[in-house]
Design a protein around this motif. Structure first.
Motif, mmCIF file in Angstrom:
data_model
loop_
_atom_site.group_PDB
_atom_site.id
_atom_site.type_symbol
_atom_site.label_atom_id
_atom_site.label_comp_id
_atom_site.label_asym_id
_atom_site.label_seq_id
_atom_site.Cartn_x
_atom_site.Cartn_y
_atom_site.Cartn_z
ATOM 1 N N GLN A 103 0.842 -1.218 0.000
ATOM 2 C CA GLN A 103 0.000 0.000 0.000
ATOM 3 C C GLN A 103 0.868 1.255 0.000
ATOM 4 O O GLN A 103 0.598 2.213 -0.713
ATOM 5 C CB GLN A 103 -0.885 0.029 1.242
ATOM 6 C CG GLN A 103 -2.067 -0.911 1.184
ATOM 7 C CD GLN A 103 -2.758 -0.968 2.531
ATOM 8 O OE1 GLN A 103 -2.115 -1.193 3.558
ATOM 9 N NE2 GLN A 103 -4.058 -0.767 2.545
ATOM 10 N N ARG A 104 1.901 1.238 0.831
ATOM 11 C CA ARG A 104 2.750 2.424 0.980
ATOM 12 C C ARG A 104 3.453 2.765 -0.339
ATOM 13 O O ARG A 104 3.530 3.921 -0.739
ATOM 14 C CB ARG A 104 3.785 2.178 2.100
ATOM 15 C CG ARG A 104 4.508 3.409 2.573
ATOM 16 C CD ARG A 104 5.461 3.097 3.720
ATOM 17 N NE ARG A 104 6.471 2.106 3.380
ATOM 18 C CZ ARG A 104 7.549 2.345 2.628
ATOM 19 N NH1 ARG A 104 7.734 3.545 2.136
ATOM 20 N NH2 ARG A 104 8.425 1.393 2.369
ATOM 21 N N ARG B 209 0.173 1.776 -3.927
ATOM 22 C CA ARG B 209 -1.248 2.148 -4.007
ATOM 23 C C ARG B 209 -1.408 3.474 -4.765
ATOM 24 O O ARG B 209 -0.688 4.450 -4.517
ATOM 25 C CB ARG B 209 -1.832 2.273 -2.604
ATOM 26 C CG ARG B 209 -3.312 2.624 -2.623
ATOM 27 C CD ARG B 209 -3.904 2.618 -1.236
ATOM 28 N NE ARG B 209 -3.226 3.563 -0.363
ATOM 29 C CZ ARG B 209 -3.456 3.683 0.933
ATOM 30 N NH1 ARG B 209 -4.352 2.899 1.509
ATOM 31 N NH2 ARG B 209 -2.808 4.558 1.652
ATOM 32 N N ASP C 262 -3.188 6.799 -5.407
ATOM 33 C CA ASP C 262 -4.026 7.757 -4.673
ATOM 34 C C ASP C 262 -4.002 9.097 -5.416
ATOM 35 O O ASP C 262 -3.340 9.227 -6.463
ATOM 36 C CB ASP C 262 -3.538 7.908 -3.223
ATOM 37 C CG ASP C 262 -2.071 8.315 -3.142
ATOM 38 O OD1 ASP C 262 -1.502 8.761 -4.175
ATOM 39 O OD2 ASP C 262 -1.478 8.194 -2.060
ATOM 40 N N HIS C 263 -4.701 10.082 -4.896
ATOM 41 C CA HIS C 263 -4.766 11.381 -5.582
ATOM 42 C C HIS C 263 -3.378 11.995 -5.731
ATOM 43 O O HIS C 263 -3.065 12.632 -6.746
ATOM 44 C CB HIS C 263 -5.689 12.331 -4.820
ATOM 45 C CG HIS C 263 -7.151 12.066 -5.054
ATOM 46 N ND1 HIS C 263 -7.888 11.193 -4.283
ATOM 47 C CD2 HIS C 263 -8.014 12.563 -5.982
ATOM 48 C CE1 HIS C 263 -9.148 11.169 -4.725
ATOM 49 N NE2 HIS C 263 -9.245 11.991 -5.752
ATOM 50 N N ARG D 239 -10.265 -2.494 -2.581
ATOM 51 C CA ARG D 239 -10.268 -1.075 -2.211
ATOM 52 C C ARG D 239 -9.247 -0.824 -1.113
ATOM 53 O O ARG D 239 -9.134 -1.612 -0.175
ATOM 54 C CB ARG D 239 -11.659 -0.660 -1.730
ATOM 55 C CG ARG D 239 -12.651 -0.456 -2.863
ATOM 56 C CD ARG D 239 -14.005 -0.083 -2.297
ATOM 57 N NE ARG D 239 -14.972 0.146 -3.357
ATOM 58 C CZ ARG D 239 -15.255 1.363 -3.852
ATOM 59 N NH1 ARG D 239 -14.651 2.434 -3.381
ATOM 60 N NH2 ARG D 239 -16.153 1.491 -4.816
ATOM 61 N N ASP D 240 -8.524 0.231 -1.286
ATOM 62 C CA ASP D 240 -7.521 0.700 -0.338
ATOM 63 C C ASP D 240 -6.213 -0.096 -0.364
ATOM 64 O O ASP D 240 -5.280 0.246 0.354
ATOM 65 C CB ASP D 240 -8.053 0.773 1.095
ATOM 66 C CG ASP D 240 -8.070 2.211 1.568
ATOM 67 O OD1 ASP D 240 -7.858 3.111 0.732
ATOM 68 O OD2 ASP D 240 -8.273 2.447 2.763
ATOM 69 N N ILE E 197 -5.729 0.773 -4.872
ATOM 70 C CA ILE E 197 -6.265 2.113 -5.186
ATOM 71 C C ILE E 197 -7.054 2.581 -3.963
ATOM 72 O O ILE E 197 -7.718 1.766 -3.308
ATOM 73 C CB ILE E 197 -7.152 2.069 -6.462
ATOM 74 C CG1 ILE E 197 -7.629 3.465 -6.868
ATOM 75 C CG2 ILE E 197 -8.324 1.114 -6.312
ATOM 76 C CD1 ILE E 197 -8.245 3.516 -8.277
ATOM 77 N N THR E 198 -6.978 3.862 -3.661
ATOM 78 C CA THR E 198 -7.693 4.343 -2.475
ATOM 79 C C THR E 198 -9.203 4.374 -2.750
ATOM 80 O O THR E 198 -9.637 4.526 -3.895
ATOM 81 C CB THR E 198 -7.238 5.765 -2.081
ATOM 82 O OG1 THR E 198 -7.392 6.619 -3.213
ATOM 83 C CG2 THR E 198 -5.801 5.782 -1.604
ATOM 84 N N TYR E 199 -9.956 4.234 -1.671
ATOM 85 C CA TYR E 199 -11.411 4.362 -1.750
ATOM 86 C C TYR E 199 -11.793 5.644 -2.476
ATOM 87 O O TYR E 199 -12.622 5.677 -3.363
ATOM 88 C CB TYR E 199 -11.995 4.446 -0.332
ATOM 89 C CG TYR E 199 -12.588 3.181 0.200
ATOM 90 C CD1 TYR E 199 -11.801 2.260 0.877
ATOM 91 C CD2 TYR E 199 -13.944 2.916 0.047
ATOM 92 C CE1 TYR E 199 -12.347 1.102 1.391
ATOM 93 C CE2 TYR E 199 -14.499 1.755 0.562
ATOM 94 C CZ TYR E 199 -13.698 0.849 1.236
ATOM 95 O OH TYR E 199 -14.242 -0.289 1.736
ATOM 96 N N SER E 200 -11.179 6.735 -2.005
ATOM 97 C CA SER E 200 -11.639 8.044 -2.485
ATOM 98 C C SER E 200 -11.319 8.224 -3.970
ATOM 99 O O SER E 200 -12.124 8.800 -4.708
ATOM 100 C CB SER E 200 -11.018 9.162 -1.650
ATOM 101 O OG SER E 200 -9.615 9.051 -1.685
#
Ligand code: CP
Length: 334
Positions: free
Chosen positions: A260-261, A264, A266-267, A287-288, A291-294
């Motif tokens: 994840q670190r 992943r 993210d924006h 999810r997460d 790719i992040t949820y948001s």
């Protein structure tokens, strides 16, 4: 051969496209640019106008389509089934858990029997690369074979729907930079996308853990990076791939936290791309993790819903094209 007029965005402006007569869709590496354009032009008509935009001629109504899935699927299986039904075909789902495959019947004998019953199209998902080629050899010219994803090697309809979705954002993919991030080794989506995106003139950049990155990708024309930031920098599109969680047990990644670190999407990572960058995911997604949820739910960037709806239109286009543009031996007039 039927000619279609493509008035929508295209990688080629030629108005009159013809189908080659290809009977089976096994991988994107087999397809020519004209064949891809042909499928896109039909799929766009279905996307924009539904099944009424290009009705299947009556002589094909009721023909048999067998959905043979030896692996789990939500999107591919249901969209081929739904596509067949709205085109007025008879779609039968063969549940591999209760089929005679469990008594030792081979892929070839299963296909031969389905063709003998009169099924004109056999759609197969299997864990083994090459499984569709066995079917092709078994059915000869009695049925069309569609690969719905096999092994880690190929998933042509997924790559076609991915490219069709990207082409909603640009006139063509020539010179576009596409970053594909994650477990490349085990991804059939990555491989089919590599062939197709290069055919369409795009640059493909991969990033993922070294243990999940095949060594031969550079020889196939891809760019390979250790860090996702290098792949995403100045990219037009980012595709996040599902981390197959069982890989952690087999020691191929140190931990989910570490993955994840580092990998992943993210924006913040996405912001390294070009203005207007979009994110895709073939799904199912964790999810997460990749790719992040948001970001997955951010309609400003995410093309995931469009991928799914384009997949339905694209699969209608494949069924329409194979039925109307190929010559099959008539074994059973249904
Ligand atoms: N993307 C994809 O192939 O999804 P399914 O496994 O649900 O068919």
């Amino acid at each position: 051969m039927m000619k279609v007029t493509d008035s929508s965005k295209s990688t080629k402006s030629g108005p009159n496209l013809t189908w080659s007569g290809r009977r089976h869709i096994i991988d994107t590496s087999d397809l020519t640019l004209d064949e891809v354009e042909y499928l896109f032009s039909i799929a766009r008509r279905y996307r924009d106008g539904g099944p009424a935009a290009l009705p299947l001629p009556q002589e094909f109504h009721g023909q048999g389509v067998a959905n043979v899935f030896y692996e789990n699927s939500t999107r591919t299986r249901s969209s081929f089934e739904f596509a067949g039904k709205v085109l007025r075909l008879n779609v039968v789902n063969i549940d591999s858990k209760v089929s005679s495959v469990n008594k030792g019947e081979s892929i070839e004998d299963t296909g031969r029997n389905l063709a003998a019953m009169g099924f004109k199209i056999i759609i197969q998902r299997h864990s083994a690369a090459g499984a569709c080629n066995l079917l092709v050899q078994a059915v000869g010219d009695k049925a069309c074979i569609i690969n719905a994803g096999e092994g880690a090697s190929s998933h042509p309809s997924q790559a076609l729907l991915d490219a069709m979705t990207m082409l909603e954002c640009r006139d063509n993919l020539r010179g576009a930079k596409i970053a594909i991030i994650g477990d490349i080794t085990h991804s059939r989506v990555a491989r089919s996308n590599l062939w197709l995106l290069q055919l369409l003139g795009a640059e493909v950049h991969f990033a993922g853990p070294p243990t999940l990155m095949p060594s031969y990708l550079r020889e196939l024309g891809a760019h390979v990076h250790l860090r996702p930031e290098e792949a995403i920098k100045a990219a037009d599109f980012v595709m996040a791939l599902r981390l197959q969680l069982e890989r952690q047990q087999s020691g191929l990644i140190p931990s989910i936290d570490e993955y994840q670190r580092v990998f992943r999407i993210d924006h913040e990572r996405l912001a390294l791309g070009k203005p207007g960058i979009k994110v895709l995911h073939p799904q199912p997604m964790n999810r997460d993790i990749e790719i992040t949820y948001s970001l997955a739910d951010d309609q400003k960037f995410s093309l995931m819903d469009k991928q799914v709806s384009n997949g339905f239109a694209l699969r209608m286009a494949i069924l329409y094209t194979l039925l109307t543009q190929t010559k099959l031996t008539q074994t059973n007039k249904l």
